[in-house]
Design an enzyme around this catalytic site. Structure first.
Site, PDB file in Angstrom:
ATOM      1  N   GLU A   1      15.469  41.438  11.923  1.00 21.28           N
ATOM      2  CA  GLU A   1      14.177  40.906  12.367  1.00 21.28           C
ATOM      3  C   GLU A   1      14.390  40.364  13.768  1.00 21.28           C
ATOM      4  O   GLU A   1      14.937  39.276  13.964  1.00 21.28           O
ATOM      5  CB  GLU A   1      13.706  39.797  11.419  1.00 21.28           C
ATOM      6  CG  GLU A   1      13.504  40.248   9.978  1.00 21.28           C
ATOM      7  CD  GLU A   1      12.296  41.134   9.795  1.00 21.28           C
ATOM      8  OE1 GLU A   1      11.559  41.380  10.787  1.00 21.28           O
ATOM      9  OE2 GLU A   1      12.067  41.591   8.658  1.00 21.28           O
TER      10      GLU A   1
ATOM     11  N   GLY B   1      16.963  37.232  15.090  1.00 22.34           N
ATOM     12  CA  GLY B   1      17.319  36.735  16.412  1.00 22.34           C
ATOM     13  C   GLY B   1      16.866  37.691  17.499  1.00 22.34           C
ATOM     14  O   GLY B   1      15.903  38.437  17.336  1.00 22.34           O
ATOM     15  N   SER B   2      17.594  37.689  18.585  1.00 23.30           N
ATOM     16  CA  SER B   2      17.234  38.516  19.736  1.00 23.30           C
ATOM     17  C   SER B   2      17.574  39.981  19.488  1.00 23.30           C
ATOM     18  O   SER B   2      18.403  40.318  18.639  1.00 23.30           O
ATOM     19  CB  SER B   2      17.989  38.036  20.978  1.00 23.30           C
ATOM     20  OG  SER B   2      19.381  38.296  20.840  1.00 23.30           O
TER      21      SER B   2
ATOM     22  N   GLY C   1      20.734  41.815  17.626  1.00 22.98           N
ATOM     23  CA  GLY C   1      20.517  42.830  16.607  1.00 22.98           C
ATOM     24  C   GLY C   1      21.241  44.123  16.894  1.00 22.98           C
ATOM     25  O   GLY C   1      21.753  44.778  15.983  1.00 22.98           O
TER      26      GLY C   1
END
EC number: 1.2.1.3
Length: 523
Positions: A262, A240-241, A245
């Site tokens: 990721e 995600g963003s 994260g």
């Protein structure tokens, strides 16, 4: 559409968002799932609540204790059968990806093929979970290391790859002896439910507890935050963003758990004066326009040598003008909708900021409406002239906006010193963003290619020569550095993230020598 849902085990009206290996659960307020193709309702999903989350995780934990006892090659056989089930339903599941997320048909089916490929890879991997044997400094001792199953893995996925990223984690975790609990994106729960139905059927037919592959669709409050804080998850893999994260790393790290992150990308292509411009144009077009610019590996920046800048821009504008935009299910469509109205608004906001900072739109960028573009989710892909120092260039706009930035002189470098100096400039621009996922260079000059791949070159987790930034194969470890999170999924030795390493020393002699030559007490 209703026949498609039925073939995939989905109800046309209401579906439950939780699966504990035996029952489907969900007592939350129904959430309508809207297709970005035309804004129509597909179906609704009832998310789970906190008590149901607790139950699902407890069942996954119990399943882990049994699953880890299954020999790894037998676990691989179950994953192979999952791949076969995905093959049988490739067109239907790909069509659902297109319907729910908006990818063109080729990309929707391609995402399912990626799951199939990962299952094949994981099946072979199940016989290759190798440790090492080391020589001991002590006589009649043997040292080695082995890898053991880790536990229940939390998998948080994003809307743009609603099923493939789950498979990167779940298939490999499964052959490693782990179970998974999947929290899908609120934008794409139906593909997750359909995939979980397939996985559950495979497990039942294989005599395996389907709680190996559990599902927990719910809110951040009921599922997301509890998963991050839950010590029953030794590893949380989250896509995600960067903002998300950072939160995941903070909460999981506080309890000394592991994260596999990721996150964002701000991927650049360097086009040198020695590049094949036809090749570069084709790669940039797919990298920037494919999936409507909604890939973490989408091409966001072009760093082009001034001697070829005008020609490259001319080719790109010509190529962009041929892109057919519209219903992603229609033959010939190359770019479908953005996932939401908010995504369309983000494009307009980014372009307004670009102009405020002095940039110029060279092509596209306008929202599209009318009968051919129902629902308000469509935009023209955009090419913009920019400078590296613009703040908007430093950020990731998850949309088809391509910033063109030039470097170097106005003619091809004629000596080695100039060539290396200009490459240093291009690489510095390439690396001088917070993100570090994917980058590539187009050149037929060996020195430029090697400079880009050297340890002083690209700082990304993925670095390519004469191919674009997008479309990574599953055999290589996928992930990036800096604000991209540092995680690695899928191929190579990424399997080690899902296991715990154990070093073993075995004494087969009658004495008890200590390492480092230490003596303790009477010999």
């Amino acid at each position: 559409m209703h026949e498609l849902l039925s073939r995939l085990g989905l109800a046309r009206d209401e579906n439950l968002g939780g699966f504990d290996g035996e029952h489907w659960l969900g007592t939350g307020t129904p959430l309508d799932v809207i297709t970005p193709i035309d804004g129509a309702r597909i179906a609704s999903v009832r998310p789970i609540r906190r008590a149901e989350y607790e139950h699902i995780v407890a069942r996954a934990e119990a399943a882990f204790r049994t699953w880890r006892e299954v020999p790894a090659p037998k676990r691989g056989e179950v994953v192979r059968r999952l791949g076969d089930a995905l093959r049988a339903h490739k067109k239907d599941l790909g069509a659902l990806v297109t319907l729910e997320m908006g990818k063109i048909t080729a990309e929707g089916e391609g995402e399912v093929q990626e799951m199939i490929d990962v299952c094949d890879f994981a099946c072979g991997l199940s016989r290759q979970l190798h440790g090492l044997t080391m020589h001991s400094e002590r006589p009649r001792h043997r040292m080695y290391e082995q890898w053991h199953p880790l536990g229940v893995i939390g998998v948080i996925t994003a809307f743009n790859f609603p099923v493939a990223v789950w498979s990167w984690n779940a298939a490999i975790a499964a052959v490693c002896g782990d179970t998974t609990v999947w929290k899908p994106s609120p934008k794409t729960p139906l593909t997750a439910i359909a995939t979980t139905h397939l996985a559950a059927r495979v497990c039942r037919e294989s005599g395996v507890d389907p709680a190996v592959f559990s599902l927990a669709f719910g809110s951040v409050e009921d599922v997301g935050e509890p998963m991050l804080a839950d010590p029953r998850f030794p590893l949380v893999s989250a896509t995600g963003s960067t903002r998300m994260g950072r939160r995941a790393a903070e909460v999981v790290g506080r309890r000394l758990g592991r994260t596999l992150l990721e996150l964002g990308g701000n991927n650049a292509v360097i086009v040198t004066s020695h590049a094949d411009l036809d090749l570069a144009t084709r790669a940039i077009l797919f990298g920037a326009v494919g999936t409507a610019g909604q890939r973490c590996t989408s091409t966001r920046r072009i760093l082009v040598h001034r001697s070829v800048r005008d020609e490259l821009v001319k080719r790109l504008v010509r190529a962009y003008a041929t892109v057919r935009i519209g219903d992603p299910r229609a033959a010939g469509t190359l770019m479908g909708p953005l996932v939401s109205h908010d995504a369309v608004a983000a494009v307009q906001s980014a372009l307004a900021r670009l102009k405020e900072e002095g940039g110029e739109v060279l092509y596209g960028g306008a929202p599209l409406d009318g009968p051919a573009f129902p629902g308000g989710h469509y935009v023209e892909p955009c090419i913009a002239a920019a400078k590296h120092e613009y703040r908007i260039v430093q950020e990731e706009t998850f949309a088809p906006i391509l910033y063109v930035i030039d470097y170097g002189g106005t003619s091809r470098p004629r000596d080695h010193v100039t060539l290396l100096g200009e490459m240093r400039e291009a690489i510095a621009l390439h690396n001088a963003v917070p993100q570090g996922l994917s980058g590539s260079i187009f050149t037929h000059h060996l020195v430029e290619a090697e400079a880009f791949l050297a340890h002083t070159g690209s700082d990304c987790g993925i670095a390519n020569v004469n191919i674009g930034t997008s479309g990574a194969e599953i055999g290589g470890a996928f992930g990036g550095e800096k604000d991209t999170g540092g995680g690695r999924e899928s191929g190579s030795d990424a399997w080690k993230s899902y296991m715990r390493r154990q070093t073993n020393t075995l004494n087969w002699g009658m004495d008890l020598p200590l390492s480092q030559g230490i003596t303790f007490g009477e010999p």
